[in-house]
Design an enzyme around this catalytic site. Structure first.
Site, short mmCIF file in Angstrom:
data_model
loop_
_atom_site.label_atom_id
_atom_site.label_comp_id
_atom_site.label_asym_id
_atom_site.label_seq_id
_atom_site.Cartn_x
_atom_site.Cartn_y
_atom_site.Cartn_z
N LYS A 64 0.61 -1.30 -0.02
CA LYS A 64 0.01 -0.05 0.08
C LYS A 64 0.87 1.13 0.01
CE LYS A 64 -4.22 -2.17 1.52
NZ LYS A 64 -4.72 -3.01 2.49
N TYR A 189 -4.56 -5.12 -7.90
CA TYR A 189 -4.60 -5.03 -6.64
C TYR A 189 -4.08 -6.49 -6.18
CZ TYR A 189 -5.64 -4.91 -1.69
OH TYR A 189 -5.95 -4.98 -0.16
N TYR A 241 -3.18 -0.44 10.87
CA TYR A 241 -4.63 -0.22 10.94
C TYR A 241 -5.27 0.15 12.16
CZ TYR A 241 -3.52 -3.76 7.64
OH TYR A 241 -2.76 -4.11 6.40
N VAL A 259 -0.77 -9.14 5.93
CA VAL A 259 -1.43 -10.62 6.35
C VAL A 259 -0.41 -11.75 5.80
CG1 VAL A 259 -3.65 -9.83 6.70
CG2 VAL A 259 -2.96 -10.74 4.40
N1 GLN Z 1 -4.27 -8.95 -0.05
C1 GLN Z 1 -5.04 -8.62 1.30
C2 GLN Z 1 -6.50 -8.31 1.07
O1 GLN Z 1 -6.74 -7.32 0.61
C3 GLN Z 1 -4.09 -7.40 2.14
C4 GLN Z 1 -4.78 -7.39 3.59
C5 GLN Z 1 -3.54 -6.98 4.70
O2 GLN Z 1 -2.30 -7.56 4.24
N2 GLN Z 1 -3.81 -6.63 5.46
O3 GLN Z 1 -7.08 -8.71 2.16
#
Ligand code: GLN
Length: 305
Positions: A64, A189, A241, A259
């Site tokens: 991001k 994405y 977050y 994640v």
């Molecule tokens: N590709 C994951 C999603 O869109 C990325 C989310 C994350 O790393 N928090 O859910």
């Protein structure tokens, strides 16, 4: 430093049992929950590492800040700010950021999914494949690693199970905030989230942000300093977050989690740090990774506060 990192990694290893690997993207569930690695590039250009620092994993949300850098380079600060706000959402990364049945750009943040999906539309390119190739190119340049590519299995896994992101994208479309074809935007994405990196790559990218847009040692400029500053400020307030406040207290530097188990930390003027440990807390942040960063920050007095 090597001994320090090895000692701290060993101390934090038991925390790998306290989290769960992500399983909403089935391919990510195959990760080894016991892994823990750290890679640091310090201001003198020295490299320090411990544990599984060269293990390859998908970048996920740590892409991001790179989407944001590219969107800023292509459009400038004002125009990006009009489409995606800067206030922390205080909500999970995949939250539906609608208030009072209204959705506007102030509800979005570049570090959560809705904002990142819009960010893909702001990146220049005649096709979404071309936009993706520009994202990959920038990551390779920031990491100083031309070998970086995507992990196909994770990409296909997320694309086939991405209902929540599809819902978020259609909601954006219904509010006139996403004009292109939803599947094209999400394909870009999902591919961007599936780029495979190591802790070393994250440390290199983090270093460029810490060094206000310039590479370690050569000081070659990759992005304008005002864009690095913009990204670092947003990492500080929303990079973890709805765990960003606690992270600011415990670690105290701009950082971004994914994640896949990665964390990229930016120690302004001093260091880039890459961490890997895929067992996550309920907010999607690496449990042992945060523990390790907290200890490193304390020992080396890295908090900016
Ligand atoms: N590709 C994951 C999603 O869109 C990325 C989310 C994350 O790393 N928090 O859910």
């Amino acid at each position: 430093m090597k001994e320090l990192l090895e000692r701290l990694a060993e101390e934090c290893f038991p925390y790998t049992n306290q989290g769960e690997v992500a399983n909403y993207i089935p391919e990510l569930a195959k990760a080894n929950p016991d892994a823990l690695g750290i890679y640091i590039i310090s201001e003198d250009g020295k490299h320090h590492f411990a544990g599984e620092s060269m293990h390859s994993f998908t970048i996920q949300s740590i892409v991001k800040p790179i989407l944001l850098l590219l969107a800023l380079s292509d459009n400038g600060i004002d125009s990006v700010g009009e489409r995606v706000g800067v206030e922390a959402t205080g909500k999970p990364f995949d939250a539906i950021n609608v208030s009072d049945l209204r959705l506007d750009s102030h509800h979005l943040n570049p570090m959560v999914n809705m904002g990142a999906i819009v960010m893909c539309t702001l990146i220049k390119g005649s096709t979404y494949q071309e936009k993706f190739e520009r994202i990959l190119e920038l990551i390779r340049e920031l990491a100083g690693n031309p070998e970086i590519g995507i992990e196909e299995a994770v990409y296909r896994s997320e694309k086939s199970c991405g209902s929540k992101n599809r819902a978020l994208a259609y909601l954006l479309k219904s509010y006139g905030m996403l004009n292109d074809d939803v599947e094209d935007v999400l394909d870009c994405y999902f591919k961007a989230c599936s780029i495979a990196v190591t802790c070393k790559d994250l440390a290199n990218i983090g270093f460029v942000l810490a060094n206000r847009g310039c590479k370690p040692m050569t000081n070659e400029r990759i992005v304008p300093s005002e864009y690095a500053r913009y990204v670092n400020a947003i990492l500080m307030t929303c990079g973890m977050y709805d765990g960003s406040g606690e992270f600011a207290l415990r670690v105290g530097v701009p950082a971004k989690s994914g994640v896949g188990g990665g964390i990229m930390a930016v120690v302004p003027g001093k260091m880039g740090i890459g961490i890997y440990s895929p067992a996550l807390d309920k907010k999607g942040n690496s449990v042992a990774g945060i523990q390790l960063l907290e200890r490193v920050s304390r020992e080396l007095q890295l908090s900016i506060f």
